[in-house]
Design a protein around this motif. Structure first.
Motif, short mmCIF file in Angstrom:
data_model
loop_
_atom_site.label_atom_id
_atom_site.label_comp_id
_atom_site.label_asym_id
_atom_site.label_seq_id
_atom_site.Cartn_x
_atom_site.Cartn_y
_atom_site.Cartn_z
N PRO A 42 18.84 -2.80 51.60
CA PRO A 42 19.62 -3.97 52.03
C PRO A 42 20.64 -4.47 51.00
N GLN A 43 20.71 -3.84 49.83
CA GLN A 43 21.62 -4.34 48.79
C GLN A 43 23.07 -4.39 49.29
N SER A 44 23.53 -3.29 49.90
CA SER A 44 24.92 -3.22 50.35
C SER A 44 25.21 -4.20 51.48
N THR A 45 24.28 -4.31 52.42
CA THR A 45 24.51 -5.21 53.56
C THR A 45 24.54 -6.67 53.12
N VAL A 46 23.63 -7.01 52.22
CA VAL A 46 23.60 -8.39 51.72
C VAL A 46 24.86 -8.69 50.91
N GLU A 47 25.25 -7.77 50.06
CA GLU A 47 26.46 -7.94 49.24
C GLU A 47 27.69 -8.15 50.13
N GLY A 48 27.84 -7.31 51.15
CA GLY A 48 28.98 -7.42 52.07
C GLY A 48 28.93 -8.70 52.89
N ALA A 49 27.73 -9.06 53.33
CA ALA A 49 27.57 -10.28 54.13
C ALA A 49 27.90 -11.53 53.32
N LEU A 50 27.45 -11.57 52.08
CA LEU A 50 27.74 -12.72 51.21
C LEU A 50 29.25 -12.85 50.97
N ALA A 51 29.90 -11.72 50.68
CA ALA A 51 31.35 -11.74 50.43
C ALA A 51 32.12 -12.21 51.67
N ALA A 52 31.69 -11.74 52.84
CA ALA A 52 32.35 -12.12 54.09
C ALA A 52 32.14 -13.60 54.41
N ALA A 53 30.91 -14.07 54.21
CA ALA A 53 30.60 -15.48 54.51
C ALA A 53 31.40 -16.42 53.61
N LYS A 54 31.59 -16.00 52.37
CA LYS A 54 32.37 -16.84 51.43
C LYS A 54 33.85 -16.84 51.78
N GLU A 55 34.36 -15.70 52.28
CA GLU A 55 35.80 -15.60 52.57
C GLU A 55 36.20 -16.26 53.88
N TRP A 56 35.34 -16.12 54.90
CA TRP A 56 35.72 -16.64 56.23
C TRP A 56 34.73 -17.72 56.67
N GLY A 57 35.17 -18.95 56.61
CA GLY A 57 34.32 -20.07 56.99
C GLY A 57 34.20 -20.29 58.48
N ASP A 58 35.01 -19.55 59.27
CA ASP A 58 34.97 -19.73 60.73
C ASP A 58 33.98 -18.79 61.41
N ILE A 59 33.18 -18.07 60.61
CA ILE A 59 32.15 -17.20 61.19
C ILE A 59 30.78 -17.62 60.67
N GLU A 60 29.75 -17.28 61.44
CA GLU A 60 28.37 -17.45 60.98
C GLU A 60 27.74 -16.07 60.95
N ILE A 61 27.19 -15.70 59.80
CA ILE A 61 26.58 -14.39 59.67
C ILE A 61 25.06 -14.52 59.75
N ILE A 62 24.49 -13.69 60.62
CA ILE A 62 23.04 -13.67 60.79
C ILE A 62 22.52 -12.35 60.22
N LEU A 63 21.85 -12.41 59.08
CA LEU A 63 21.26 -11.22 58.47
C LEU A 63 19.91 -10.95 59.12
N VAL A 64 19.80 -9.83 59.81
CA VAL A 64 18.57 -9.51 60.54
C VAL A 64 17.75 -8.50 59.73
N GLY A 65 16.53 -8.91 59.37
CA GLY A 65 15.68 -8.02 58.59
C GLY A 65 14.47 -8.75 58.04
N ASP A 66 13.77 -8.09 57.16
CA ASP A 66 12.54 -8.63 56.57
C ASP A 66 12.87 -9.84 55.69
N GLU A 67 12.41 -11.00 56.12
CA GLU A 67 12.73 -12.25 55.41
C GLU A 67 12.25 -12.25 53.97
N GLN A 68 11.07 -11.67 53.73
CA GLN A 68 10.52 -11.65 52.37
C GLN A 68 11.41 -10.84 51.42
N VAL A 69 12.01 -9.78 51.93
CA VAL A 69 12.90 -8.94 51.12
C VAL A 69 14.26 -9.61 50.94
N LEU A 70 14.76 -10.20 52.01
CA LEU A 70 16.13 -10.73 52.00
C LEU A 70 16.28 -12.09 51.32
N LYS A 71 15.26 -12.94 51.46
CA LYS A 71 15.38 -14.32 50.96
C LYS A 71 15.75 -14.41 49.48
#
Length: 328
Positions: A14-43
């Motif tokens: 999940p390193q790449s997906t989280v990294e990309g999701a964080l970058a996208a969420a910071k750049e575009w405030g008009d979207i909401e990103i939902i990261l789907v996966g194991d909460e214990q790993v992702l949190k």
């Protein structure tokens, strides 16, 4: 605009997906990103995340070696399947996954669902061209076999995509073939040619494989078998060429000095040919937007896939294709 990302899919997840999701969420405030996966790993990985990113727990993962149909049917709580369900139920407008390609296509068909009037969804990646415009090619692997009517639908969907997402008015649509003459090819292409001529698109006729990279058309239509061979051949050729150049430039001091001078140009060429710059390939013909990221996508590629999905949502791509297919 809510975009679900299969956080556990991909070679570097999940390193790449989280990294990309964080970058996208910071750049575009008009979207909401939902990261789907194991909460214990992702949190622990998103502790400093902006407010427009959240986690949706999914306890299972579909692996690269899983048989697609069985995996989608049995692993009901897999991150990919859950992301597809969010799209089907309207909790997300789009989903992105760099996971198992066959499983994503199965998720698209069985979970998200086909668009009314579409017989076969098509995988439509961008192939870079020498003029920088690129060509949207479909189908490049969703269906190994196709009927002439399927190619006609691919042509219409691809034309709408290039118009709505890339802003190309009246995109040139070509049919992949072994010659430019109308009656060249196999039974499929010969039967498809008159159907494409009759479509409300800018059909420019047959296009040979050698002319694809020179920008002969904006949309290239083919069956998934021929299209996937074309794509893999281009990827393999590009990789081999860069390997040869690297070997030649390291042979002597003179070659190394030449390489130093050419390096900026070579980097630019490599960037132009890099799939990561395009983000991902949409699976066109589904009732919701599904984007397939390359299996080896890094954070930058995931961010580009989010950008791609955001643009498609802003331009109402799925609705536009549905209107064209229904003729309304």
């Amino acid at each position: 605009m809510k975009i679900a990302i299969d956080a556990m899919g991909g070679d570097h997840a999940p390193q790449s997906t989280v990294e990309g999701a964080l970058a996208a969420a910071k750049e575009w405030g008009d979207i909401e990103i939902i990261l789907v996966g194991d909460e214990q790993v992702l949190k622990p990985m998103v502790q400093d995340a902006p407010a427009n990113l959240r986690i949706h727990h999914a306890s299972e993962v579909i692996d690269a070696e899983d048989e697609p149909v069985k995996a989608v049917r049995r692993k009901k709580d897999a991150s990919m399947v859950v992301a597809g369900r969010l799209v089907r139920e309207g909790e997300a407008a789009a989903m992105i996954s760099a996971g198992n390609t066959g499983a994503l296509m199965t998720t698209g068909l069985l979970v998200v669902g086909r668009m009314e009037g579409i017989e076969r969804p098509a995988l439509a990646p961008m192939i870079p061209t020498l003029d920088g415009r690129g060509v949207l090619a479909l189908d490049l692997g969703a269906n190994m076999d196709a009927k002439p009517e399927h190619l006609a639908q691919y042509a219409l969907m691809g034309s709408v995509y290039r118009d709505k997402v890339h802003g190309i008015a009246k995109p040139r649509v070509g049919l992949l073939n072994v010659g430019t003459e109308a009656m060249k090819g196999n039974e499929l292409t010969k039967a498809a040619f008159p159907l494409l001529e009759a479509m409300p698109i800018n059909f420019v006729g047959n296009v040979e494989a050698r002319d694809v990279l020179t920008g002969a058309c904006d949309v290239l239509v083919c069956d998934g078998f021929a299209g996937n061979i074309l794509l893999k051949s281009l990827e393999g050729t590009a990789g081999a060429m860069f390997s040869i150049l690297k070997k030649e430039f390291s042979k002597s001091l003179k070659n190394k000095l030449a390489a130093a001078l050419l390096m900026p140009s070579l980097r630019g060429l490599k960037t132009m040919m890099d799939y990561k710059e395009h983000g991902g390939a949409p699976l066109l013909g589904l009732s919701g937007l599904v984007v397939k990221g390359h299996g080896s996508s890094d954070g930058g590629a995931i961010k580009n896939a989010v950008r791609q999905a955001r643009t498609a949502l802003q331009s109402s791509l799925t609705e536009s294709i549905a209107r064209e297919i229904s003729g309304k």
